[in-house]
Design a protein around this motif. Structure first.
Motif, PDB file in Angstrom:
ATOM      1  N   GLU A   1      51.586  -5.897  33.776  1.00 34.83           N
ATOM      2  CA  GLU A   1      52.669  -5.408  34.638  1.00 34.83           C
ATOM      3  C   GLU A   1      53.066  -3.978  34.305  1.00 34.83           C
ATOM      4  O   GLU A   1      53.540  -3.243  35.168  1.00 34.83           O
ATOM      5  N   ARG A   2      52.913  -3.570  33.053  1.00 38.00           N
ATOM      6  CA  ARG A   2      53.366  -2.253  32.605  1.00 38.00           C
ATOM      7  C   ARG A   2      52.234  -1.240  32.462  1.00 38.00           C
ATOM      8  O   ARG A   2      52.445  -0.159  31.932  1.00 38.00           O
ATOM      9  N   ASP A   3      51.026  -1.590  32.902  1.00 41.63           N
ATOM     10  CA  ASP A   3      49.882  -0.683  32.788  1.00 41.63           C
ATOM     11  C   ASP A   3      49.673  -0.188  31.356  1.00 41.63           C
ATOM     12  O   ASP A   3      49.465   1.007  31.106  1.00 41.63           O
ATOM     13  N   VAL A   4      49.747  -1.106  30.416  1.00 36.61           N
ATOM     14  CA  VAL A   4      49.517  -0.804  29.006  1.00 36.61           C
ATOM     15  C   VAL A   4      48.037  -0.466  28.821  1.00 36.61           C
ATOM     16  O   VAL A   4      47.167  -1.073  29.440  1.00 36.61           O
ATOM     17  N   ASP A   5      47.740   0.513  27.963  1.00 37.67           N
ATOM     18  CA  ASP A   5      46.361   0.927  27.716  1.00 37.67           C
ATOM     19  C   ASP A   5      45.684   0.134  26.601  1.00 37.67           C
ATOM     20  O   ASP A   5      44.460   0.034  26.564  1.00 37.67           O
ATOM     21  N   ARG A   6      46.462  -0.386  25.652  1.00 36.43           N
ATOM     22  CA  ARG A   6      45.901  -1.128  24.526  1.00 36.43           C
ATOM     23  C   ARG A   6      46.976  -2.053  23.952  1.00 36.43           C
ATOM     24  O   ARG A   6      48.144  -1.697  23.923  1.00 36.43           O
ATOM     25  N   ILE A   7      46.532  -3.215  23.484  1.00 44.46           N
ATOM     26  CA  ILE A   7      47.414  -4.169  22.805  1.00 44.46           C
ATOM     27  C   ILE A   7      47.010  -4.194  21.337  1.00 44.46           C
ATOM     28  O   ILE A   7      45.823  -4.246  21.012  1.00 44.46           O
ATOM     29  N   VAL A   8      47.995  -4.153  20.458  1.00 45.78           N
ATOM     30  CA  VAL A   8      47.761  -4.264  19.023  1.00 45.78           C
ATOM     31  C   VAL A   8      48.474  -5.522  18.560  1.00 45.78           C
ATOM     32  O   VAL A   8      49.664  -5.711  18.830  1.00 45.78           O
ATOM     33  N   VAL A   9      47.737  -6.384  17.859  1.00 48.88           N
ATOM     34  CA  VAL A   9      48.292  -7.670  17.454  1.00 48.88           C
ATOM     35  C   VAL A   9      47.785  -8.030  16.062  1.00 48.88           C
ATOM     36  O   VAL A   9      46.674  -7.643  15.674  1.00 48.88           O
ATOM     37  N   GLY A  10      48.604  -8.753  15.303  1.00 48.93           N
ATOM     38  CA  GLY A  10      48.175  -9.251  14.006  1.00 48.93           C
ATOM     39  C   GLY A  10      47.166 -10.367  14.184  1.00 48.93           C
ATOM     40  O   GLY A  10      47.138 -11.046  15.210  1.00 48.93           O
ATOM     41  N   SER A  11      46.333 -10.549  13.182  1.00 52.03           N
ATOM     42  CA  SER A  11      45.259 -11.535  13.291  1.00 52.03           C
ATOM     43  C   SER A  11      45.774 -12.962  13.400  1.00 52.03           C
ATOM     44  O   SER A  11      45.128 -13.805  13.996  1.00 52.03           O
ATOM     45  N   HIS A  12      46.928 -13.240  12.834  1.00 53.69           N
ATOM     46  CA  HIS A  12      47.501 -14.591  12.909  1.00 53.69           C
ATOM     47  C   HIS A  12      48.925 -14.532  12.387  1.00 53.69           C
ATOM     48  O   HIS A  12      49.272 -13.641  11.622  1.00 53.69           O
ATOM     49  N   GLY A  13      49.708 -15.506  12.792  1.00 52.19           N
ATOM     50  CA  GLY A  13      51.082 -15.584  12.314  1.00 52.19           C
ATOM     51  C   GLY A  13      51.305 -16.804  11.465  1.00 52.19           C
ATOM     52  O   GLY A  13      52.430 -17.189  11.212  1.00 52.19           O
ATOM     53  N   ARG A  14      50.224 -17.411  11.026  1.00 50.62           N
ATOM     54  CA  ARG A  14      50.326 -18.650  10.264  1.00 50.62           C
ATOM     55  C   ARG A  14      49.986 -18.403   8.811  1.00 50.62           C
ATOM     56  O   ARG A  14      49.589 -17.332   8.427  1.00 50.62           O
ATOM     57  N   SER A  15      50.128 -19.439   8.002  1.00 50.46           N
ATOM     58  CA  SER A  15      49.799 -19.313   6.589  1.00 50.46           C
ATOM     59  C   SER A  15      48.925 -20.482   6.169  1.00 50.46           C
ATOM     60  O   SER A  15      48.614 -21.361   6.962  1.00 50.46           O
TER      61      SER A  15
END
Length: 138
Positions: free
Chosen positions: A98-112
């Motif tokens: 919706e916002r025409d984002v060029d790239r998403i950056v995300v952590g590999s996981h949120g678990r332990s």
């Protein structure tokens, strides 16, 4: 360039933000956190109710965003923050589209624990569904 950083309160989530701040200091960074009511603890809905759960998650997100702004300021950057509601992967991908984002950056996981060895299910879903490049940070 418009970057979207998906932030949860995990080590890889914070690493994703640090990566974006260090590698893309001149770009527009929007940090999002997703409030997912389906991930509440056992009995929280019955005990607290939906509105109380929303309020608790909004308060948690406010603290998370305050910390993110402080970290951005240490890098000389400003960020925009946005609290999304829903299933995390879907909410992030939809927001990016919706916002025409060029790239998403995300952590590999949120678990332990043992599941840390594997790519997190949210990160995997984002990679599979996003129409833009996704950087996964460990």
């Amino acid at each position: 360039m418009e970057l979207l950083v998906a932030l949860d309160n995990s080590e890889p989530g914070w690493a994703a933000l640090e990566y974006a701040l260090a590698e893309h200091p001149e770009d527009d960074l929007t940090v999002v956190h997703v409030a997912d009511l389906t991930r509440s603890g056992y009995g929280e809905f019955a005990h607290l109710g939906t509105e109380a759960m929303h309020e608790r998650q909004r308060a948690d997100a406010t603290e998370l965003f305050d910390e993110a702004r402080e970290r951005a300021a240490e890098h000389g950057c400003e960020i925009t923050t946005e609290l999304l509601v829903g299933q995390p992967a879907s909410a992030i991908v939809d927001y990016a589209a919706e916002r025409d984002v060029d790239r998403i950056v995300v952590g590999s996981h949120g678990r332990s624990g043992v599941s840390r060895v594997l790519l997190g299910s949210v990160a995997e879903r984002i990679v599979r569904r996003a129409s833009v490049p996704v950087t996964i940070v460990r």
